[in-house]
Design a protein around this motif. Structure first.
Motif, mmCIF file in Angstrom:
data_model
loop_
_atom_site.group_PDB
_atom_site.id
_atom_site.type_symbol
_atom_site.label_atom_id
_atom_site.label_comp_id
_atom_site.label_asym_id
_atom_site.label_seq_id
_atom_site.Cartn_x
_atom_site.Cartn_y
_atom_site.Cartn_z
ATOM 1 N N ARG A 4 0.835 -1.224 0.000
ATOM 2 C CA ARG A 4 0.000 0.000 0.000
ATOM 3 C C ARG A 4 0.857 1.256 0.000
ATOM 4 O O ARG A 4 0.901 2.027 0.945
ATOM 5 C CB ARG A 4 -0.949 -0.006 1.205
ATOM 6 N N ASP A 5 1.520 1.423 -1.113
ATOM 7 C CA ASP A 5 2.557 2.426 -1.274
ATOM 8 C C ASP A 5 1.973 3.816 -1.519
ATOM 9 O O ASP A 5 1.817 4.207 -2.664
ATOM 10 C CB ASP A 5 3.375 1.975 -2.502
ATOM 11 N N ILE A 6 1.636 4.551 -0.470
ATOM 12 C CA ILE A 6 1.073 5.892 -0.637
ATOM 13 C C ILE A 6 2.033 6.923 -0.037
ATOM 14 O O ILE A 6 2.985 6.571 0.649
ATOM 15 C CB ILE A 6 -0.307 6.018 0.047
ATOM 16 N N PHE A 7 1.746 8.198 -0.307
ATOM 17 C CA PHE A 7 2.528 9.289 0.290
ATOM 18 C C PHE A 7 1.710 9.847 1.456
ATOM 19 O O PHE A 7 0.753 10.600 1.244
ATOM 20 C CB PHE A 7 2.819 10.359 -0.761
ATOM 21 N N PRO A 8 2.047 9.484 2.700
ATOM 22 C CA PRO A 8 1.159 9.751 3.834
ATOM 23 C C PRO A 8 0.947 11.235 4.151
ATOM 24 O O PRO A 8 -0.098 11.611 4.661
ATOM 25 C CB PRO A 8 1.837 9.037 5.005
ATOM 26 N N THR A 9 1.948 12.085 3.870
ATOM 27 C CA THR A 9 1.797 13.496 4.236
ATOM 28 C C THR A 9 1.057 14.299 3.162
ATOM 29 O O THR A 9 0.635 15.425 3.409
ATOM 30 C CB THR A 9 3.175 14.147 4.488
#
Length: 234
Positions: free
Chosen positions: A87-92
């Motif tokens: 689940r490769d997302i950009f958290p910020t």
């Protein structure tokens, strides 16, 4: 009709470990394929080898073009999408910003728009301007799928999309994958849960010890208790 993806005699190694041993598989345009098997038999490695994240030996043809050995970004630009297990997302960044990052070509509209994605996923729509890091596991999975779709792939590999999700969310993810297929996108679904795989797949491949050990339709698979017992049950 030519296969969209054709894998022939695919081998892969982790150091000296021979992980994939002559894997053969094909996916037709718009077809949903489920790749089943126990953990550790090579299903995720197959996905990574197709996407160029693990060095492949053998032939991998996508839309008639040999892609074995190409860099991952070049494979993606040819129209092959990949939703990894992590689940490769950009958290910020916000949900909306994550979706924008998935667009390959700003000048040419693909078959999916950001608004369509948010309509398809009311949970994401409600949090469109929130940081992606606050999403639940299921919402992060949906965002990863959506971001991959924003690149307008012709085929999408989805690795273990329901891992660790609550049963209700599992069903929702299954419905989503079925919706993606209706739009004409071919799908290779790496999955452990038989219920979701058999509900949406046209054909099933079963993997054991780094090679394909059985293939057929979901109906044929349901008749084969011996296959389930030998290659799937723990």
């Amino acid at each position: 009709m030519e296969p969209m993806l054709e894998v022939r005699d695919l081998n892969a190694f982790y150091g000296k470990s021979h992980v994939l041993r002559g894997v053969n598989m094909e996916i037709m345009p718009g077809e949903v394929i489920a790749l089943l098997g126990r953990n550790g038999v090579g299903r995720s490695t197959t996905a990574k080898a197709i996407m160029g994240e693990v060095a492949p030996r053998g032939s991998i043809k996508f839309k008639g073009q040999e892609i074995a050995g190409l860099e991952s970004y070049r494979i993606a630009h040819l129209g092959l999408g990949y939703v990894p297990e992590n689940r490769d997302i950009f958290p910020t960044m916000t949900v909306r910003q994550n979706l924008v990052l998935g667009i390959k070509d700003m000048k040419t509209p693909g078959r999916w728009s950001i608004e369509q994605m948010l309509e398809m996923f009311p949970n994401l729509k409600a949090r469109a301007d929130n940081p992606a890091g606050v999403l639940s596991g299921g919402e992060k999975q949906m965002l990863t799928m959506c971001r991959t779709l924003m690149g307008d792939p012709d085929l999408i590999i989805i690795d273990e999309p329901t891992e660790g999700l609550a049963p209700k969310i599992v069903h929702q993810v299954g419905d989503t994958i079925a919706e993606i297929a209706k739009a004409g996108v071919a799908i290779l679904l790496v999955e452990q849960k038989l219920s979701i795989a058999l509900r949406i797949a046209a054909r099933v491949y079963v993997m054991g010890h780094g090679e394909m050990v059985w293939s057929g339709t979901p109906d044929e698979f349901r008749e084969r208790e011996d296959v389930r017992r030998e290659w799937l049950e723990v």
